[in-house]
Design a protein around this motif. Structure first.
Motif, short mmCIF file in Angstrom:
data_model
loop_
_atom_site.label_atom_id
_atom_site.label_comp_id
_atom_site.label_asym_id
_atom_site.label_seq_id
_atom_site.Cartn_x
_atom_site.Cartn_y
_atom_site.Cartn_z
N GLU A 1 47.63 36.55 50.01
CA GLU A 1 46.77 36.12 48.89
C GLU A 1 46.94 34.63 48.60
O GLU A 1 45.98 33.95 48.23
CB GLU A 1 47.10 36.93 47.63
N LEU A 2 48.16 34.13 48.79
CA LEU A 2 48.41 32.71 48.54
C LEU A 2 47.84 31.81 49.64
O LEU A 2 47.73 30.60 49.46
CB LEU A 2 49.92 32.45 48.43
N GLY A 3 47.52 32.40 50.80
CA GLY A 3 46.89 31.59 51.85
C GLY A 3 47.61 31.55 53.18
O GLY A 3 47.31 30.72 54.03
N LEU A 4 48.56 32.46 53.38
CA LEU A 4 49.25 32.54 54.67
C LEU A 4 48.66 33.67 55.50
O LEU A 4 48.30 34.71 54.95
CB LEU A 4 50.74 32.82 54.46
N ALA B 1 40.75 41.56 56.08
CA ALA B 1 40.10 41.19 54.82
C ALA B 1 40.67 41.98 53.64
O ALA B 1 40.10 41.97 52.54
CB ALA B 1 38.59 41.43 54.92
N TYR B 2 41.80 42.63 53.85
CA TYR B 2 42.35 43.53 52.84
C TYR B 2 42.46 42.87 51.46
O TYR B 2 42.05 43.44 50.46
CB TYR B 2 43.72 44.05 53.30
N VAL B 3 42.99 41.64 51.43
CA VAL B 3 43.23 41.02 50.10
C VAL B 3 41.93 40.57 49.42
O VAL B 3 41.94 40.29 48.23
CB VAL B 3 44.25 39.85 50.16
N ILE B 4 40.82 40.51 50.17
CA ILE B 4 39.54 40.13 49.54
C ILE B 4 38.57 41.31 49.55
O ILE B 4 37.38 41.14 49.28
CB ILE B 4 38.88 38.91 50.25
N ARG B 5 39.07 42.53 49.81
CA ARG B 5 38.20 43.69 50.08
C ARG B 5 37.27 44.02 48.91
O ARG B 5 36.19 44.58 49.12
CB ARG B 5 39.03 44.92 50.46
N LYS C 1 30.76 40.38 49.02
CA LYS C 1 30.01 39.20 49.46
C LYS C 1 30.92 38.27 50.26
O LYS C 1 30.55 37.75 51.31
CB LYS C 1 29.44 38.49 48.23
N LYS C 2 32.13 38.09 49.74
CA LYS C 2 33.08 37.21 50.41
C LYS C 2 33.46 37.78 51.78
O LYS C 2 33.59 37.04 52.76
CB LYS C 2 34.33 37.05 49.54
N VAL C 3 33.63 39.10 51.85
CA VAL C 3 33.98 39.74 53.12
C VAL C 3 32.87 39.46 54.14
O VAL C 3 33.16 39.06 55.28
CB VAL C 3 34.18 41.27 52.94
N MET D 1 40.11 36.23 58.46
CA MET D 1 39.29 36.95 57.48
C MET D 1 39.76 36.72 56.04
O MET D 1 38.96 36.74 55.11
CB MET D 1 39.27 38.46 57.79
N SER D 2 41.06 36.51 55.85
CA SER D 2 41.57 36.32 54.48
C SER D 2 41.45 34.87 54.02
O SER D 2 41.97 34.51 52.97
CB SER D 2 43.03 36.80 54.40
N ASN D 3 40.76 34.05 54.82
CA ASN D 3 40.56 32.63 54.50
C ASN D 3 41.87 31.88 54.30
O ASN D 3 42.09 31.26 53.26
CB ASN D 3 39.67 32.49 53.25
N PRO D 4 42.76 31.95 55.31
CA PRO D 4 44.08 31.34 55.14
C PRO D 4 44.03 29.81 55.09
O PRO D 4 43.14 29.19 55.68
CB PRO D 4 44.84 31.81 56.40
N LYS D 5 45.00 29.26 54.39
CA LYS D 5 45.18 27.80 54.37
C LYS D 5 46.19 27.37 55.41
O LYS D 5 46.21 26.23 55.85
CB LYS D 5 45.65 27.35 52.98
#
Ligand SMILES: Nc1ncnc2c1ncn2[C@@H]1O[C@H](COP(=O)(O)OP(=O)(O)O)[C@@H](O)[C@H]1O
Ligand SMILES: [Mg+2]
Length: 238
Positions: A76-79, A102-106, A110-112, A152-156
């Motif tokens: 969730e923090l971006g890793l 995509a679990y943390v944004i499920r 729309k984001k998924v 998928m989780s949009n990592p930083k």
């Protein structure tokens, strides 16, 4: 994004897997870690993801200490981690494999869908295969799917563990093209571990050499190329 690892040690019983590791990844940087089999590279990435307990030291992410946080909170923090051996699910479809990432944004449908479009832009061949089973993909495609799933989780900060392992040279080049695109066009920060020292150094802004759980060298690739120890890993006679 800023990752700062301070004096990190990992011990399991009598075994010291990592000792006093100090390592940073700054915004937009691609940092490589090279070293022989068994040096502790995977252990380092697992420790950053919270998949293994650390014995001492600190893992700071954006100036916040994250040791002790469960893995999903780190995601969730971006890793995000692309694990060694890919670990895609052969009996799930490509789309289902992506959704696992995509679990943390499920909850944000729309984001998924946006993230699916993002990875399909990166891997256009995947669009035709969304309903195929992961196990029916080639080794190179499975590696791309593992990378796509992590994105998928949009990592930083993307952690990549041996992305070229077991792949034919031409496919290795494809994987590194993707890594270059993520670096140059997406601007994602990466910590990259690979036994392909040449490819790792080519794409890295900075790299570390890990031996028997200890970081023994750090520098820019062009400096490291001059070091006998690095040339030895590259199969260059020294
Ligand atoms: N859970 C574990 N328990 C005991 N030893 C382990 C464990 N995981 C890894 N090791 C050992 O730690 C060392 C480092 O492993 P690893 O991080 O997988 O190295 P690398 O990824 O650089 O090949 C190896 O000697 C390995 O056998
Ligand atoms: Mg490993």
């Amino acid at each position: 994004m800023k990752l700062e690892i301070r004096n990190l040690s990992v011990e399991i019983g009598e075994l010291t897997l990592l000792k006093d590791i100090n390592l940073t990844v700054s915004e937009g940087e691609v940092v490589g870690v090279v070293g022989p089999n068994g040096a502790g590279k995977s252990t380092l990435l697992k420790a950053i993801m919270g998949l293994i307990n650390v014995s001492s030291g600190e893992i700071m992410y954006n100036d916040k200490k994250i040791n002790g946080l469960p893995t999903y909170e780190r995601v969730e923090l971006g890793l995000a981690l692309v694990p060694e051996g890919r670990h895609i699910f052969p009996n799930l479809t490509v789309r289902e494999n992506l959704l696992l990432g995509a679990y943390v944004i499920r909850k944000d449908k729309k984001k998924v869908e946006e993230r699916i479009e993002f990875v399909l832009d990166l891997f256009p061949w995947m669009r035709e295969r969304l309903n195929q089973l992961g196990g029916n993909l080639s080794g190179g495609q499975q590696q791309m799917l593992a990378i796509a799933r992590a994105l998928m989780s949009n990592p930083k900060l993307l952690l990549l563990d041996e992305p070229s392992a077991g792949l034919a040279p031409i496919i290795v080049s494809d994987v590194y093209k993707v890594i270059s695109t993520l670096k140059n066009e997406v601007g994602i920060s990466m910590l990259l571990v690979d036994q392909n020292v040449k490819k790792t150094l080519e794409v890295s802004d900075r790299a570390y050499v890990l031996e028997r759980g200890r970081l023994v060298l750090e520098g820019r690739p062009e400096e490291l190329y001059k070091e006998d120890i690095v040339r030895a890993y590259m199969g260059v006679k020294v």
